[in-house]
Motif scaffolding. Structure first.
Motif, mmCIF file in Angstrom:
data_model
loop_
_atom_site.group_PDB
_atom_site.id
_atom_site.type_symbol
_atom_site.label_atom_id
_atom_site.label_comp_id
_atom_site.label_asym_id
_atom_site.label_seq_id
_atom_site.Cartn_x
_atom_site.Cartn_y
_atom_site.Cartn_z
ATOM 1 N N LEU A 192 0.865 -1.173 0.000
ATOM 2 C CA LEU A 192 0.000 0.000 0.000
ATOM 3 C C LEU A 192 0.904 1.225 0.000
ATOM 4 O O LEU A 192 1.889 1.276 0.742
ATOM 5 N N ASP A 193 0.594 2.204 -0.838
ATOM 6 C CA ASP A 193 1.349 3.458 -0.835
ATOM 7 C C ASP A 193 0.450 4.590 -1.309
ATOM 8 O O ASP A 193 -0.721 4.378 -1.623
ATOM 9 N N GLU A 194 0.987 5.796 -1.368
ATOM 10 C CA GLU A 194 0.170 6.950 -1.717
ATOM 11 C C GLU A 194 -0.311 6.923 -3.166
ATOM 12 O O GLU A 194 -1.197 7.671 -3.538
ATOM 13 N N PHE A 195 0.251 6.054 -3.983
ATOM 14 C CA PHE A 195 -0.140 5.981 -5.388
ATOM 15 C C PHE A 195 -1.251 4.957 -5.653
ATOM 16 O O PHE A 195 -1.846 4.959 -6.718
ATOM 17 N N ASN A 196 -1.506 4.055 -4.709
ATOM 18 C CA ASN A 196 -2.547 3.061 -4.961
ATOM 19 C C ASN A 196 -3.607 2.956 -3.875
ATOM 20 O O ASN A 196 -4.567 2.234 -4.043
ATOM 21 N N SER A 197 -3.459 3.615 -2.732
ATOM 22 C CA SER A 197 -4.527 3.487 -1.740
ATOM 23 C C SER A 197 -4.349 4.375 -0.502
ATOM 24 O O SER A 197 -5.326 4.619 0.187
ATOM 25 N N LEU A 198 -3.150 4.820 -0.201
ATOM 26 C CA LEU A 198 -2.932 5.611 1.014
ATOM 27 C C LEU A 198 -3.000 7.106 0.714
ATOM 28 O O LEU A 198 -2.907 7.536 -0.429
ATOM 29 N N GLU A 199 -3.141 7.883 1.771
ATOM 30 C CA GLU A 199 -3.191 9.333 1.643
ATOM 31 C C GLU A 199 -1.839 9.885 1.171
ATOM 32 O O GLU A 199 -0.800 9.238 1.330
ATOM 33 N N ASP A 200 -1.867 11.088 0.609
ATOM 34 C CA ASP A 200 -0.638 11.756 0.175
ATOM 35 C C ASP A 200 0.369 11.835 1.316
ATOM 36 O O ASP A 200 -0.008 12.000 2.473
ATOM 37 N N SER A 201 1.613 11.712 0.975
ATOM 38 C CA SER A 201 2.779 11.767 1.882
ATOM 39 C C SER A 201 2.877 10.563 2.813
ATOM 40 O O SER A 201 3.672 10.554 3.741
ATOM 41 N N SER A 202 2.066 9.523 2.577
ATOM 42 C CA SER A 202 2.174 8.297 3.370
ATOM 43 C C SER A 202 3.430 7.530 2.963
ATOM 44 O O SER A 202 3.877 7.614 1.823
ATOM 45 N N VAL A 203 3.994 6.785 3.905
ATOM 46 C CA VAL A 203 5.104 5.899 3.581
ATOM 47 C C VAL A 203 4.534 4.554 3.141
ATOM 48 O O VAL A 203 3.412 4.180 3.509
ATOM 49 N N GLU A 204 5.288 3.834 2.320
ATOM 50 C CA GLU A 204 4.823 2.544 1.828
ATOM 51 C C GLU A 204 4.629 1.577 2.991
ATOM 52 O O GLU A 204 5.432 1.513 3.919
ATOM 53 N N LEU A 205 3.565 0.808 2.915
ATOM 54 C CA LEU A 205 3.253 -0.210 3.911
ATOM 55 C C LEU A 205 3.162 -1.547 3.197
ATOM 56 O O LEU A 205 2.406 -1.696 2.241
ATOM 57 N N ILE A 206 3.947 -2.512 3.637
ATOM 58 C CA ILE A 206 3.912 -3.859 3.083
ATOM 59 C C ILE A 206 3.419 -4.780 4.187
ATOM 60 O O ILE A 206 3.988 -4.811 5.277
ATOM 61 N N ILE A 207 2.354 -5.506 3.907
ATOM 62 C CA ILE A 207 1.805 -6.455 4.873
ATOM 63 C C ILE A 207 1.991 -7.846 4.290
ATOM 64 O O ILE A 207 1.582 -8.113 3.165
ATOM 65 N N SER A 208 2.654 -8.715 5.054
ATOM 66 C CA SER A 208 3.075 -10.018 4.545
ATOM 67 C C SER A 208 2.700 -11.121 5.518
ATOM 68 O O SER A 208 2.753 -10.948 6.743
ATOM 69 N N LYS A 209 2.337 -12.277 4.977
ATOM 70 C CA LYS A 209 2.064 -13.463 5.787
ATOM 71 C C LYS A 209 3.374 -14.226 5.972
ATOM 72 O O LYS A 209 4.036 -14.574 4.998
ATOM 73 N N ASN A 210 3.750 -14.465 7.227
ATOM 74 C CA ASN A 210 4.990 -15.181 7.524
ATOM 75 C C ASN A 210 4.706 -16.200 8.612
ATOM 76 O O ASN A 210 4.698 -15.873 9.810
ATOM 77 N N GLU A 211 4.477 -17.438 8.228
ATOM 78 C CA GLU A 211 4.143 -18.512 9.182
ATOM 79 C C GLU A 211 5.379 -19.016 9.932
ATOM 80 O O GLU A 211 5.260 -19.891 10.777
ATOM 81 N N GLU A 212 6.550 -18.489 9.610
ATOM 82 C CA GLU A 212 7.771 -18.925 10.297
ATOM 83 C C GLU A 212 8.070 -18.101 11.534
ATOM 84 O O GLU A 212 9.029 -18.381 12.248
ATOM 85 N N LEU A 213 7.274 -17.087 11.804
ATOM 86 C CA LEU A 213 7.487 -16.262 13.000
ATOM 87 C C LEU A 213 7.032 -16.985 14.241
ATOM 88 O O LEU A 213 6.156 -17.790 14.243
#
Length: 87
Positions: free
Chosen positions: A66-87
């Motif tokens: 998610l970032d300001e170019f596809n869904s977040l507000e202007d000046s937002s930092v990129e957000l990556i949400i990932s599934k990690n079953e090894e945690l």
């Protein structure tokens, strides 16, 4: 405890992000922390996205950006949400 019902898409080999109509989400990293600010529709949309990743059928390592170019507000930092079953 209050119950809230959220419909989530079934995983069919692709991650489909479904947004509530008036969602607004902003991310920032002040003071070495991550801040996610959202209105009600934004919070419900994020909950839906997290529940989508939590489905057993979704492979480990699946993620979305998610970032300001596809869904977040202007000046937002990129957000990556990932599934990690090894945690």
């Amino acid at each position: 405890m209050k119950e809230i019902k959220i419909n989530i898409p079934e995983y069919d080999g692709a991650i489909e992000l479904v947004w509530d109509d008036n969602f607004r989400i902003k991310t920032s990293t002040p003071y070495d922390s991550i801040t996610i600010e959202a209105n009600r529709d934004g919070l419900l949309s994020l909950a839906r996205h997290l529940l989508l990743l939590a489905q057993e059928e979704v492979p480990n390592g699946s993620h979305f950006h998610l970032d300001e170019f596809n869904s977040l507000e202007d000046s937002s930092v990129e957000l990556i949400i990932s599934k990690n079953e090894e945690l």
